[in-house]
Motif scaffolding. Structure first.
Motif, PDB file in Angstrom:
ATOM      1  N   MET A   1     -89.410 -11.391 -27.781  1.00 44.87           N
ATOM      2  CA  MET A   1     -89.921 -10.367 -26.341  1.00 44.87           C
ATOM      3  C   MET A   1     -90.876  -9.214 -26.964  1.00 44.87           C
ATOM      4  N   ALA A   2     -91.763  -9.258 -26.303  1.00 47.69           N
ATOM      5  CA  ALA A   2     -92.899  -8.067 -26.454  1.00 47.69           C
ATOM      6  C   ALA A   2     -92.198  -6.757 -26.524  1.00 47.69           C
ATOM      7  N   ARG A   3     -91.190  -6.365 -25.640  1.00 53.44           N
ATOM      8  CA  ARG A   3     -90.613  -5.194 -25.423  1.00 53.44           C
ATOM      9  C   ARG A   3     -89.959  -4.904 -26.752  1.00 53.44           C
ATOM     10  N   THR A   4     -89.246  -5.946 -27.322  1.00 58.12           N
ATOM     11  CA  THR A   4     -88.180  -5.453 -28.465  1.00 58.12           C
ATOM     12  C   THR A   4     -88.513  -6.196 -29.693  1.00 58.12           C
ATOM     13  N   TYR A   5     -89.660  -6.903 -29.793  1.00 50.07           N
ATOM     14  CA  TYR A   5     -90.160  -7.547 -31.339  1.00 50.07           C
ATOM     15  C   TYR A   5     -90.012  -6.730 -32.323  1.00 50.07           C
TER      16      TYR A   5
ATOM     17  N   PRO B   1     -80.324  -2.166  -9.620  1.00 46.56           N
ATOM     18  CA  PRO B   1     -81.767  -1.834  -9.248  1.00 46.56           C
ATOM     19  C   PRO B   1     -82.670  -1.190 -10.273  1.00 46.56           C
ATOM     20  N   HIS B   2     -81.914  -0.390 -11.025  1.00 44.21           N
ATOM     21  CA  HIS B   2     -82.437   0.273 -12.115  1.00 44.21           C
ATOM     22  C   HIS B   2     -82.870  -0.926 -13.279  1.00 44.21           C
ATOM     23  N   PHE B   3     -82.034  -1.642 -13.453  1.00 38.12           N
ATOM     24  CA  PHE B   3     -82.351  -2.781 -14.539  1.00 38.12           C
ATOM     25  C   PHE B   3     -83.216  -3.906 -14.172  1.00 38.12           C
ATOM     26  N   TRP B   4     -82.843  -4.334 -12.559  1.00 38.03           N
ATOM     27  CA  TRP B   4     -83.686  -5.310 -12.247  1.00 38.03           C
ATOM     28  C   TRP B   4     -85.305  -4.998 -11.957  1.00 38.03           C
ATOM     29  N   ALA B   5     -85.568  -3.726 -11.904  1.00 40.11           N
ATOM     30  CA  ALA B   5     -87.006  -3.260 -11.742  1.00 40.11           C
ATOM     31  C   ALA B   5     -87.681  -3.471 -13.083  1.00 40.11           C
ATOM     32  N   LEU B   6     -86.874  -3.256 -14.234  1.00 43.28           N
ATOM     33  CA  LEU B   6     -87.559  -3.625 -15.715  1.00 43.28           C
ATOM     34  C   LEU B   6     -87.638  -5.084 -15.750  1.00 43.28           C
ATOM     35  N   ALA B   7     -86.532  -5.849 -15.254  1.00 41.33           N
ATOM     36  CA  ALA B   7     -86.553  -7.094 -15.368  1.00 41.33           C
ATOM     37  C   ALA B   7     -87.714  -7.928 -14.738  1.00 41.33           C
ATOM     38  N   ILE B   8     -88.135  -7.247 -13.784  1.00 44.00           N
ATOM     39  CA  ILE B   8     -89.521  -7.792 -13.013  1.00 44.00           C
ATOM     40  C   ILE B   8     -90.775  -7.655 -13.850  1.00 44.00           C
ATOM     41  N   HIS B   9     -90.717  -6.587 -14.388  1.00 46.67           N
ATOM     42  CA  HIS B   9     -91.693  -6.171 -15.118  1.00 46.67           C
ATOM     43  C   HIS B   9     -91.936  -7.046 -16.272  1.00 46.67           C
ATOM     44  N   ARG B  10     -90.799  -7.349 -16.906  1.00 46.86           N
ATOM     45  CA  ARG B  10     -90.632  -8.080 -18.272  1.00 46.86           C
ATOM     46  C   ARG B  10     -90.140  -9.485 -17.825  1.00 46.86           C
ATOM     47  N   CYS B  11     -90.450 -10.074 -16.515  1.00 46.69           N
ATOM     48  CA  CYS B  11     -89.943 -11.231 -16.203  1.00 46.69           C
ATOM     49  C   CYS B  11     -90.514 -12.312 -17.381  1.00 46.69           C
ATOM     50  N   ASN B  12     -91.637 -12.680 -17.694  1.00 46.55           N
ATOM     51  CA  ASN B  12     -92.307 -13.405 -18.533  1.00 46.55           C
ATOM     52  C   ASN B  12     -91.532 -13.426 -19.854  1.00 46.55           C
ATOM     53  N   ASP B  13     -91.253 -12.275 -20.493  1.00 44.42           N
ATOM     54  CA  ASP B  13     -90.467 -12.207 -21.800  1.00 44.42           C
ATOM     55  C   ASP B  13     -89.103 -12.837 -21.530  1.00 44.42           C
ATOM     56  N   TYR B  14     -88.489 -12.603 -20.470  1.00 44.46           N
ATOM     57  CA  TYR B  14     -86.938 -13.030 -20.279  1.00 44.46           C
ATOM     58  C   TYR B  14     -86.787 -14.682 -20.190  1.00 44.46           C
TER      59      TYR B  14
ATOM     60  N   LYS C   1     -89.412 -16.540 -21.409  1.00 38.79           N
ATOM     61  CA  LYS C   1     -89.482 -17.010 -22.546  1.00 38.79           C
ATOM     62  C   LYS C   1     -88.387 -17.012 -23.745  1.00 38.79           C
ATOM     63  N   ALA C   2     -87.460 -16.098 -23.468  1.00 44.12           N
ATOM     64  CA  ALA C   2     -86.246 -16.184 -24.394  1.00 44.12           C
ATOM     65  C   ALA C   2     -85.143 -17.005 -23.570  1.00 44.12           C
ATOM     66  N   ASN C   3     -85.625 -17.581 -22.699  1.00 44.35           N
ATOM     67  CA  ASN C   3     -84.446 -18.405 -21.859  1.00 44.35           C
ATOM     68  C   ASN C   3     -83.289 -17.546 -21.485  1.00 44.35           C
ATOM     69  N   ILE C   4     -83.614 -16.201 -21.076  1.00 45.33           N
ATOM     70  CA  ILE C   4     -82.413 -15.350 -20.472  1.00 45.33           C
ATOM     71  C   ILE C   4     -82.257 -15.464 -18.926  1.00 45.33           C
ATOM     72  N   PRO C   5     -81.406 -15.765 -18.391  1.00 46.36           N
ATOM     73  CA  PRO C   5     -81.387 -16.031 -16.987  1.00 46.36           C
ATOM     74  C   PRO C   5     -81.103 -14.555 -15.958  1.00 46.36           C
ATOM     75  N   MET C   6     -82.268 -13.801 -16.348  1.00 44.09           N
ATOM     76  CA  MET C   6     -82.273 -12.640 -15.534  1.00 44.09           C
ATOM     77  C   MET C   6     -82.653 -12.987 -14.156  1.00 44.09           C
ATOM     78  N   LEU C   7     -82.222 -12.052 -13.028  1.00 51.18           N
ATOM     79  CA  LEU C   7     -82.380 -12.410 -11.559  1.00 51.18           C
ATOM     80  C   LEU C   7     -84.032 -12.849 -11.412  1.00 51.18           C
ATOM     81  N   PRO C   8     -84.774 -12.349 -11.828  1.00 50.34           N
ATOM     82  CA  PRO C   8     -86.212 -12.460 -11.260  1.00 50.34           C
ATOM     83  C   PRO C   8     -86.534 -14.092 -11.936  1.00 50.34           C
TER      84      PRO C   8
END
Length: 314
Positions: free
Chosen positions: A90-94, A197-210, A212-219
């Motif tokens: 993930m681009a946010r955490t690599y 709502p706090h975390f899902w806003a970040l998850a939307i921004h990083r949807c492609n990252d999640y 790619k990593a096959n993490i089942p975030m809501l977006p």
């Protein structure tokens, strides 16, 4: 000539060793997710201050904050260990210490265990058993239940796992009183409702990252538009939950006014994200959510002592 001389001075073995030591310490510091821990300790501290009518013992507050901070930092470090393969994708955490090889898994686990044991023993010996056990429960909930199980299994991971992140106000309350109460659970309910709502806003921004990593975030599993709707609905629910401390007589008009304003602004951000989104709207919503929680808890504190000062004068 002077440039070469200065370069040689800067690259002496002592200078290099010092630079390596600083980099090493910074890597351990990053494992603790200091900004997240600071927010958790803030909510715990406010819980401590609200637990008693008068200001509590300063030393007990300080010790409890240190113990809670250490165990929270341990949970963050375990999260780094368990998520290191995901983080590398993930681009946010690599750039985190483990994916970059700045620390080994053994070093990170040893550090996390040291933090957890130190924090738990401080709370057990100097605070009380209930707070120590609840803090340990929070560590297990975040590091194992959320990170290892829920995060990889269900798009509701952040909802269910949010219980662990919502515990600090309760920990602060029990640290001062040694018992649970309805008021402490109300504070926990606020953080619990705020988390999605706090975390899902970040998850939307990083949807492609999640994705790619096959993490089942809501977006990823339900789409961005569905997630925007969920964020808006949760901010409406948060507005109602935040009214409860006033309705049960726990807070006064200062908190009520600030709560209406802050939650109204959160709803505005969620509405904008849903119906008038631009490329940076999700991150703006995420950033505001952090400010929202910080200010809301600080206002709780102001309201509490305003009521206490008024009662003393009367």
């Amino acid at each position: 000539m002077s440039t070469i001389k200065n370069s040689l001075i800067k690259n002496t073995p002592l200078q290099l060793a010092r630079a390596d030591f600083v980099s090493y310490c910074r890597a351990y510091y990053q494992l603790t997710k200091p900004k997240v821990v600071a927010l958790l300790v803030l909510t715990a501290w406010v819980g401590m201050m609200l637990a008693t009518p008068e200001p509590p013992d300063f030393l007990l507050v300080l010790i409890a904050c240190v113990g809670i901070a250490l165990v929270s930092a341990a949970a963050a470090a375990f999260n780094h260990v368990l998520d290191q393969k995901i983080d590398a994708q993930m681009a946010r955490t690599y750039m985190r210490p483990l994916p970059k090889g700045k620390l080994t898994t053994v070093q990170a686990v040893a550090f996390a265990c040291l933090l957890a044991i130190s924090g738990f023993m401080i709370l057990l010996i100097a605070v009380n058993e209930l707070t120590a056990l609840l803090t340990l429960f929070g560590l297990f909930g975040y590091a194992v239940v959320y990170t290892l199980l829920l995060k990889r299994a269900t798009p509701q991971n952040i909802v269910i796992g949010g219980i662990a992140g919502a515990l600090p106000p309760v920990l602060g309350w029990t640290a001062m009183t040694g018992s649970l109460s309805g008021e402490a659970l109300l504070l926990m309910m606020i953080v619990f409702t705020w988390t999605p709502p706090h975390f899902w806003a970040l998850a939307i921004h990083r949807c492609n990252d999640y994705a790619k990593a096959n993490i089942p975030m809501l977006p990823v599993t339900h789409g961005i538009e569905f997630t925007k709707t969920a964020i808006l609905l949760y901010t409406l629910l948060l507005f109602l939950v935040c009214l409860l401390p006033y309705l049960v007589g726990m807070t006064g008009i200062i908190y009520l006014t600030a709560s209406i304003y802050l939650n109204g602004k959160f709803i505005y951000h969620a509405w904008t994200l849903k119906f008038h989104a631009e490329p940076g709207t999700a991150m703006e919503t995420f950033r505001f959510s952090i400010v929202h929680l910080m200010l809301l808890f600080l206002v709780l504190l102001v309201d509490h002592y305003a009521k206490w000062s008024f009662s003393e004068l009367s």
